[in-house]
Design a protein around this motif. Structure first.
Motif, PDB file in Angstrom:
ATOM      1  N   GLU A   1      34.964   3.964  19.104  1.00 10.01           N
ATOM      2  CA  GLU A   1      33.957   4.956  18.829  1.00 10.01           C
ATOM      3  C   GLU A   1      34.430   5.408  17.453  1.00 10.01           C
ATOM      4  O   GLU A   1      35.436   6.009  17.200  1.00 10.01           O
ATOM      5  CB  GLU A   1      33.930   6.116  19.668  1.00 10.01           C
ATOM      6  CG  GLU A   1      32.830   7.184  19.394  1.00 10.01           C
ATOM      7  CD  GLU A   1      32.946   8.069  20.349  1.00 10.01           C
ATOM      8  OE1 GLU A   1      31.840   8.729  20.677  1.00 10.01           O
ATOM      9  OE2 GLU A   1      33.808   8.799  20.913  1.00 10.01           O
TER      10      GLU A   1
ATOM     11  N   THR B   1      35.974   6.332  32.398  1.00  9.79           N
ATOM     12  CA  THR B   1      34.935   7.367  32.754  1.00  9.79           C
ATOM     13  C   THR B   1      34.353   7.846  31.298  1.00  9.79           C
ATOM     14  O   THR B   1      33.353   7.793  31.318  1.00  9.79           O
ATOM     15  CB  THR B   1      35.151   8.370  33.697  1.00  9.79           C
ATOM     16  OG1 THR B   1      36.437   9.290  33.050  1.00  9.79           O
ATOM     17  CG2 THR B   1      35.754   7.988  35.039  1.00  9.79           C
ATOM     18  N   GLU B   2      35.165   8.104  30.495  1.00  8.62           N
ATOM     19  CA  GLU B   2      34.654   8.612  29.006  1.00  8.62           C
ATOM     20  C   GLU B   2      34.003   7.343  28.056  1.00  8.62           C
ATOM     21  O   GLU B   2      32.789   7.498  27.615  1.00  8.62           O
ATOM     22  CB  GLU B   2      35.696   9.289  28.288  1.00  8.62           C
ATOM     23  CG  GLU B   2      35.186  10.015  27.074  1.00  8.62           C
ATOM     24  CD  GLU B   2      36.447  10.822  26.278  1.00  8.62           C
ATOM     25  OE1 GLU B   2      36.258  11.147  25.198  1.00  8.62           O
ATOM     26  OE2 GLU B   2      37.373  10.853  27.008  1.00  8.62           O
TER      27      GLU B   2
ATOM     28  N   PHE C   1      32.699   4.804  29.579  1.00  6.62           N
ATOM     29  CA  PHE C   1      31.313   4.588  30.250  1.00  6.62           C
ATOM     30  C   PHE C   1      30.231   5.518  29.684  1.00  6.62           C
ATOM     31  O   PHE C   1      29.066   5.138  29.203  1.00  6.62           O
ATOM     32  CB  PHE C   1      31.616   4.905  31.732  1.00  6.62           C
ATOM     33  CG  PHE C   1      30.469   4.574  32.626  1.00  6.62           C
ATOM     34  CD1 PHE C   1      29.647   3.051  32.476  1.00  6.62           C
ATOM     35  CD2 PHE C   1      29.622   5.831  33.089  1.00  6.62           C
ATOM     36  CE1 PHE C   1      28.313   3.206  33.467  1.00  6.62           C
ATOM     37  CE2 PHE C   1      28.479   5.466  33.868  1.00  6.62           C
ATOM     38  CZ  PHE C   1      27.727   4.224  33.880  1.00  6.62           C
ATOM     39  N   ARG C   2      30.520   6.737  29.559  1.00 12.89           N
ATOM     40  CA  ARG C   2      29.590   7.605  28.988  1.00 12.89           C
ATOM     41  C   ARG C   2      29.276   7.217  27.456  1.00 12.89           C
ATOM     42  O   ARG C   2      27.955   7.302  27.018  1.00 12.89           O
ATOM     43  CB  ARG C   2      29.867   9.020  29.024  1.00 12.89           C
ATOM     44  CG  ARG C   2      30.362   9.720  30.569  1.00 12.89           C
ATOM     45  CD  ARG C   2      30.297  11.044  30.672  1.00 12.89           C
ATOM     46  NE  ARG C   2      31.427  11.560  29.711  1.00 12.89           N
ATOM     47  CZ  ARG C   2      32.698  11.852  30.406  1.00 12.89           C
ATOM     48  NH1 ARG C   2      32.896  11.397  31.834  1.00 12.89           N
ATOM     49  NH2 ARG C   2      33.587  12.106  29.473  1.00 12.89           N
ATOM     50  N   ARG C   3      30.145   7.035  26.885  1.00 13.08           N
ATOM     51  CA  ARG C   3      29.968   6.696  25.234  1.00 13.08           C
ATOM     52  C   ARG C   3      29.107   5.450  25.282  1.00 13.08           C
ATOM     53  O   ARG C   3      28.363   5.319  24.362  1.00 13.08           O
ATOM     54  CB  ARG C   3      31.425   6.588  24.529  1.00 13.08           C
ATOM     55  CG  ARG C   3      32.151   7.870  24.653  1.00 13.08           C
ATOM     56  CD  ARG C   3      31.489   8.989  24.073  1.00 13.08           C
ATOM     57  NE  ARG C   3      32.446  10.327  24.393  1.00 13.08           N
ATOM     58  CZ  ARG C   3      33.502  10.595  23.740  1.00 13.08           C
ATOM     59  NH1 ARG C   3      33.819   9.905  22.790  1.00 13.08           N
ATOM     60  NH2 ARG C   3      34.194  11.560  23.948  1.00 13.08           N
TER      61      ARG C   3
ATOM     62  N   LEU D   1      26.706   4.151  27.320  1.00 12.62           N
ATOM     63  CA  LEU D   1      25.709   4.303  27.556  1.00 12.62           C
ATOM     64  C   LEU D   1      24.952   5.149  26.754  1.00 12.62           C
ATOM     65  O   LEU D   1      23.559   4.625  26.358  1.00 12.62           O
ATOM     66  CB  LEU D   1      25.325   5.285  28.900  1.00 12.62           C
ATOM     67  CG  LEU D   1      25.997   4.636  30.135  1.00 12.62           C
ATOM     68  CD1 LEU D   1      25.761   5.539  31.316  1.00 12.62           C
ATOM     69  CD2 LEU D   1      25.255   3.201  30.605  1.00 12.62           C
ATOM     70  N   ALA D   2      25.310   6.002  25.838  1.00 11.29           N
ATOM     71  CA  ALA D   2      24.893   6.556  24.719  1.00 11.29           C
ATOM     72  C   ALA D   2      24.357   5.647  23.651  1.00 11.29           C
ATOM     73  O   ALA D   2      23.406   5.887  22.681  1.00 11.29           O
ATOM     74  CB  ALA D   2      25.729   7.570  24.157  1.00 11.29           C
TER      75      ALA D   2
ATOM     76  N   THR E   1      23.492   2.354  24.360  1.00 13.58           N
ATOM     77  CA  THR E   1      22.902   1.110  24.911  1.00 13.58           C
ATOM     78  C   THR E   1      21.306   1.117  24.615  1.00 13.58           C
ATOM     79  O   THR E   1      20.903   2.062  25.036  1.00 13.58           O
ATOM     80  CB  THR E   1      23.167   1.249  26.369  1.00 13.58           C
ATOM     81  OG1 THR E   1      24.611   0.827  26.695  1.00 13.58           O
ATOM     82  CG2 THR E   1      22.486  -0.078  27.087  1.00 13.58           C
TER      83      THR E   1
ATOM     84  N   LEU F   1      23.390  -0.114  33.855  1.00 14.12           N
ATOM     85  CA  LEU F   1      24.387   0.715  34.321  1.00 14.12           C
ATOM     86  C   LEU F   1      25.698  -0.008  34.968  1.00 14.12           C
ATOM     87  O   LEU F   1      26.697   0.076  34.953  1.00 14.12           O
ATOM     88  CB  LEU F   1      23.967   1.612  35.475  1.00 14.12           C
ATOM     89  CG  LEU F   1      22.925   2.796  34.866  1.00 14.12           C
ATOM     90  CD1 LEU F   1      22.325   3.391  35.856  1.00 14.12           C
ATOM     91  CD2 LEU F   1      23.765   4.072  33.992  1.00 14.12           C
TER      92      LEU F   1
ATOM     93  N   GLY G   1      29.504  -0.167  33.409  1.00 13.78           N
ATOM     94  CA  GLY G   1      30.497   0.156  34.183  1.00 13.78           C
ATOM     95  C   GLY G   1      31.840  -0.827  34.278  1.00 13.78           C
ATOM     96  O   GLY G   1      32.774  -0.709  34.163  1.00 13.78           O
TER      97      GLY G   1
ATOM     98  N   ALA H   1      33.324  -1.021  31.070  1.00 10.89           N
ATOM     99  CA  ALA H   1      34.232   0.332  30.538  1.00 10.89           C
ATOM    100  C   ALA H   1      35.742   0.086  31.430  1.00 10.89           C
ATOM    101  O   ALA H   1      36.598   0.567  31.081  1.00 10.89           O
ATOM    102  CB  ALA H   1      33.699   1.479  31.109  1.00 10.89           C
TER     103      ALA H   1
END
Length: 280
Positions: free
Chosen positions: A200, A215-216, A218-220, A222-223, A225, A238, A242, A245
């Motif tokens: 990032e 976990t972080e 994964f969230r980044r 998705l943002a 994707t 999803l 996962g 990540a």
């Protein structure tokens, strides 16, 4: 398409598409498709049929002239609507239709959306990111607008897969070019490479590397994707996000163009290779 009509067969992001008939392609489109020509046998992931009409049922005349294309989904159908074209896609059935009266408008948009809808179903993600091949290692760089994706790609010492949209996934994970580019313009297809790390980007006065928990990460992921708003595609996305990540290290990279991060990135690659070599 009717029997006997010639089509173009191409590979974009690891997926094979067939586009035709050729008679309805603009010369610029034919040149672009030729750069990604494929001889892979078997049925394509999607057959996109070109139509020289613009059915009123899509309500295209209601859309503002300068508005970007809208992507909508209903059940198995993905619809791309623009004032001057419309694509009706059935990704799960491998069919699609592009209606237009003003070529070359619409072809790249339709193929990009079809690619994004199909990739999660094949175990990969379309990521709004730059992708580089650094010493045989695939590195993906994402971030907010202005974080420096195209700038970093333009400084790369190795092949650039894309500065705009890359494909990540597979078993083991690979990084591929999508065929679509941003500020750097159209690039030539590059070979896929093993995906070694995700970054990032954040422009800062100096270099800073911080590894992200899964976990972080994964969230980044998705943002960034880029998948159409279709339930089946997102359920698959999803799962892929996962897995990526968990399996691929992710980092937050603070950097400045005055101090390109290649030495630090090579250290990350070296550590990953050493860890892989140490596994039984």
């Amino acid at each position: 398409m009717q029997a006997g009509q010639e089509s173009a067969r191409v590979e974009l992001g690891g997926l094979t598409f067939e586009v035709g008939p050729r008679a309805l392609l603009h010369p610029d489109e034919s040149l672009w498709l030729a750069a990604f020509a494929s001889s892979t046998p078997g049925p394509p992931a999607l057959l996109l049929e070109l139509r020289a009409d613009r059915p009123e049922r899509f309500g295209l005349g209601e859309l503002p002239d300068a508005q970007p294309a809208r992507v909508e989904a209903s059940g198995e159908s993905v619809l791309v609507r623009h004032r001057h074209f419309c694509a009706e896609l059935l990704p799960q059935h491998g069919r699609g239709w592009l209606y237009r009266t003003r070529p070359p408008l619409g072809l790249k948009v339709a193929l990009r959306v079809a690619q994004a809808a199909l990739l999660p179903l094949r175990g990969a993600l379309p990521l709004h990111a730059a992708g580089l091949d650094l010493d045989g290692a695939g590195l993906a760089f994402f971030g907010v607008s202005g974080a420096g994706k195209s700038t970093l790609a333009g400084l790369a010492p190795g092949p650039v897969l894309s500065d705009e949209l890359v494909v990540a996934g597979g078993e083991p994970p690979l990084l591929r070019g999508s065929g679509f580019w941003g500020e750097l313009g159209e690039g030539r297809p590059a070979a896929p490479v093993p995906l070694y790390a995700l970054f990032e980007l954040d422009k800062q006065p100096g270099l800073e590397l911080r590894q992200l928990p899964a976990t972080e990460a994964f969230r980044r992921l998705l943002a960034v994707t880029l998948v159409p708003p279709q339930a089946e595609a997102w359920r698959a996305a999803l799962d892929v996000a996962g897995r990526l990540a968990r399996e691929v290290p992710a980092w937050r990279l603070g950097w400045t163009p005055a101090e390109p991060p290649w030495s630090a990135l090579r250290s990350v690659i070296g550590e990953r290779r050493a860890a892989q070599a140490a596994r039984p």
